[in-house]
Design an enzyme around this catalytic site. Structure first.
Site, PDB file in Angstrom:
ATOM      1  N   SER A 173       0.854  -1.192   0.000  1.00  8.92           N
ATOM      2  CA  SER A 173       0.000   0.000   0.000  1.00  8.92           C
ATOM      3  C   SER A 173       0.888   1.240   0.000  1.00  8.92           C
ATOM      4  CB  SER A 173      -0.850  -0.016   1.269  1.00  8.92           C
ATOM      5  OG  SER A 173      -1.495   1.211   1.461  1.00  8.92           O
ATOM      6  N   TYR A 186      -2.124  -0.908  10.404  1.00  5.80           N
ATOM      7  CA  TYR A 186      -2.125  -1.164   8.949  1.00  5.80           C
ATOM      8  C   TYR A 186      -0.794  -0.676   8.337  1.00  5.80           C
ATOM      9  CZ  TYR A 186      -3.955  -1.237   4.125  1.00  5.80           C
ATOM     10  OH  TYR A 186      -4.155  -1.485   2.780  1.00  5.80           O
TER      11      TYR A 186
HETATM   12  N1  LIG Z   1      -8.751  -0.952  -1.247  1.00  7.21           N
HETATM   13  C1  LIG Z   1      -7.783  -0.117  -1.037  1.00  7.21           C
HETATM   14  O1  LIG Z   1      -7.998   1.106  -0.946  1.00  7.21           O
HETATM   15  C2  LIG Z   1      -6.360  -0.583  -0.943  1.00  7.21           C
HETATM   16  C3  LIG Z   1      -5.317   0.347  -1.035  1.00  7.21           C
HETATM   17  C4  LIG Z   1      -4.013  -0.089  -0.929  1.00  7.21           C
HETATM   18  C5  LIG Z   1      -3.754  -1.429  -0.729  1.00  7.21           C
HETATM   19  N2  LIG Z   1      -4.776  -2.318  -0.625  1.00  7.21           N
HETATM   20  C6  LIG Z   1      -4.463  -3.718  -0.366  1.00  7.21           C
HETATM   21  O2  LIG Z   1      -4.932  -4.480  -1.456  1.00  7.21           O
HETATM   22  C7  LIG Z   1      -5.254  -5.793  -1.000  1.00  7.21           C
HETATM   23  C8  LIG Z   1      -6.641  -6.168  -1.500  1.00  7.21           C
HETATM   24  O3  LIG Z   1      -7.580  -5.296  -0.907  1.00  7.21           O
HETATM   25  P1  LIG Z   1      -9.048  -5.070  -1.490  1.00  7.21           P
HETATM   26  O4  LIG Z   1      -9.242  -3.620  -1.592  1.00  7.21           O
HETATM   27  O5  LIG Z   1      -9.258  -5.938  -2.659  1.00  7.21           O
HETATM   28  O6  LIG Z   1      -9.906  -5.552  -0.228  1.00  7.21           O
HETATM   29  P2  LIG Z   1     -10.998  -6.699  -0.101  1.00  7.21           P
HETATM   30  O7  LIG Z   1     -11.480  -6.615   1.301  1.00  7.21           O
HETATM   31  O8  LIG Z   1     -11.982  -6.623  -1.196  1.00  7.21           O
HETATM   32  O9  LIG Z   1     -10.142  -8.017  -0.306  1.00  7.21           O
HETATM   33  C9  LIG Z   1      -9.388  -8.608   0.696  1.00  7.21           C
HETATM   34  C10 LIG Z   1      -9.621 -10.103   0.644  1.00  7.21           C
HETATM   35  O10 LIG Z   1      -8.778 -10.694   1.650  1.00  7.21           O
HETATM   36  C11 LIG Z   1      -9.530 -11.725   2.258  1.00  7.21           C
HETATM   37  N3  LIG Z   1      -9.029 -12.028   3.592  1.00  7.21           N
HETATM   38  C12 LIG Z   1      -9.131 -11.278   4.698  1.00  7.21           C
HETATM   39  N4  LIG Z   1      -8.608 -11.934   5.755  1.00  7.21           N
HETATM   40  C13 LIG Z   1      -8.168 -13.128   5.285  1.00  7.21           C
HETATM   41  C14 LIG Z   1      -7.546 -14.244   5.888  1.00  7.21           C
HETATM   42  N5  LIG Z   1      -7.295 -14.290   7.202  1.00  7.21           N
HETATM   43  N6  LIG Z   1      -7.214 -15.284   5.101  1.00  7.21           N
HETATM   44  C15 LIG Z   1      -7.495 -15.284   3.779  1.00  7.21           C
HETATM   45  N7  LIG Z   1      -8.095 -14.253   3.159  1.00  7.21           N
HETATM   46  C16 LIG Z   1      -8.430 -13.198   3.911  1.00  7.21           C
HETATM   47  C17 LIG Z   1     -10.965 -11.184   2.321  1.00  7.21           C
HETATM   48  O11 LIG Z   1     -11.919 -12.208   2.521  1.00  7.21           O
HETATM   49  C18 LIG Z   1     -11.074 -10.496   0.976  1.00  7.21           C
HETATM   50  O12 LIG Z   1     -11.574 -11.364  -0.016  1.00  7.21           O
HETATM   51  C19 LIG Z   1      -5.130  -5.761   0.520  1.00  7.21           C
HETATM   52  O13 LIG Z   1      -3.900  -6.302   0.905  1.00  7.21           O
HETATM   53  C20 LIG Z   1      -5.163  -4.282   0.841  1.00  7.21           C
HETATM   54  O14 LIG Z   1      -4.489  -3.985   2.043  1.00  7.21           O
HETATM   55  C21 LIG Z   1      -6.077  -1.926  -0.736  1.00  7.21           C
END
Ligand SMILES: NC(=O)c1ccc[n+]([C@@H]2O[C@H](COP(=O)([O-])OP(=O)(O)OC[C@H]3O[C@@H](n4cnc5c(N)ncnc54)[C@H](O)[C@@H]3O)[C@@H](O)[C@H]2O)c1
Length: 305
Positions: A173, A186
């Site tokens: 991130s 985070y």
């Molecule tokens: N959405 C944002 O703004 C953003 C920004 C920067 C980075 N990210 C990173 O991108 C990645 C994806 O995020 P996203 O936005 O698609 O969120 P999201 O919540 O849609 O996806 C995250 C997925 O991780 C799964 N998950 C959570 N805990 C888990 C566990 N213990 N074991 C297995 N799976 C698990 C959830 O069920 C979900 O399907 C994450 O690592 C997040 O930190 C997101």
């Protein structure tokens, strides 16, 4: 060791690589084929993980989906098939549990084969001030957002090293490069993810495993729902990223073997400014850019999970 000769060598190589990167800016970069590769995506049950799965499906890769959310994961599996996945397997795996990661990894090796592209995408966010964050959520954040990266690498890296072929992708991130108010656990987990990915990349080079590539992805807020409620102060400068756009950029970065992908592009300049600006000036800029209030209206993704 000769100080003069080594210094001259590093200066000449620096100029060479600088010119090379400038020239490459204007040339189309070759994208590697991922057809036939075994791509494992953690957190594939929704958001970016799901979109990556669909894109790799279209590119002819074998897809292995991990998520704690079985329903979401199976939906991704169904969509991947619709998008032309030749082979797709969905596994229920709680990535916060080391033994479960090792157990499911063994199952994948037996049932599908050796993973050649590992994408650590599973992530969670507490979204509270540090003192309001329950200890259990702080621990869980570290377990899912960084410890899982250690255990998945331990499970899948040996086969990549044996064949000197593979790609390690860390969905970190922008909060892993520049801290944000209200995201202490985070940020800690994402800074760790960036450091870990960089260190493993160096270790592979030092061991001569040049066939193993690393891509570290550092996006700002994406509209997947994870950061619902967060408002960007200057949307033109710092747009909330569209998830489809972000996923496309990630796949393209993997195919181009790009080591860092920061989104939006302004993040590259901010990282540079963070290091060179005097601290007080940096704080004024951070405040101007909204780093103190990004999380003020955070709702998170309680409804989805
Ligand atoms: N959405 C944002 O703004 C953003 C920004 C920067 C980075 N990210 C990173 O991108 C990645 C994806 O995020 P996203 O936005 O698609 O969120 P999201 O919540 O849609 O996806 C995250 C997925 O991780 C799964 N998950 C959570 N805990 C888990 C566990 N213990 N074991 C297995 N799976 C698990 C959830 O069920 C979900 O399907 C994450 O690592 C997040 O930190 C997101």
């Amino acid at each position: 060791m000769n100080f003069f000769l080594e210094t001259l060598k590093v200066l000449l190589l620096s100029v060479y690589f600088l010119v090379e990167s400038l020239v490459l800016l204007f040339l189309p970069v070759r994208k590697k084929s991922v057809a036939g590769e075994i791509v494992l995506i953690t957190g594939a049950g929704s958001g970016i993980g799901r979109l990556l799965a669909l894109k790799f499906a279209r590119l002819g890769a074998t897809i292995v989906l991990w998520d704690i959310n079985q329903e979401g994961n199976e939906e991704t599996s169904r969509l991947a098939r619709e998008n032309g996945a030749v082979r797709v397997r969905a596994y229920l795996c709680d990535c916060s549990k080391r033994q479960e990661i090792y157990r499911v990894a063994d199952q994948v090796k037996k049932e599908v084969g050796d993973v050649s592209i590992l994408i650590n995408c599973a992530g969670i966010v507490t979204g509270k001030t540090f003192m309001d964050s329950p200890d259990t959520l702080v621990e869980k954040t570290m377990e899912v957002n960084i410890m899982a990266h250690f255990w998945t690498y331990k499970a899948f890296l040996p086969a990549m090293m044996a064949s000197n072929h593979g790609h390690l992708v860390s969905i970190a991130s922008s909060a892993g490069l520049i801290a944000v108010n209200g995201l202490a656990d985070y940020c800690a987990s994402k800074f760790a993810a960036v450091g870990f990915a960089e260190a493993i990349g160096l270790e592979m080079l030092a061991l001569g495993k040049t066939g193993i590539k690393t891509t570290v992805v550092c996006p700002y807020v994406i509209n997947t729902g994870m950061f619902d409620g967060c408002k960007t102060k200057w949307p033109r400068l710092f747009p909330i990223l569209d998830s489809e756009y972000a996923a496309e950029k990630i796949v393209s970065a993997i195919q181009r073997e790009q080591v860092y992908l920061l989104m939006p592009r302004i993040m590259y300049y901010l990282c540079f400014l963070k290091i060179i600006l005097p601290v007080k000036m940096g704080l004024v800029v951070a405040d101007y850019l909204g780093a103190f209030h990004l999380m003020d209206d955070f709702k998170g993704d309680k409804e989805r999970h």
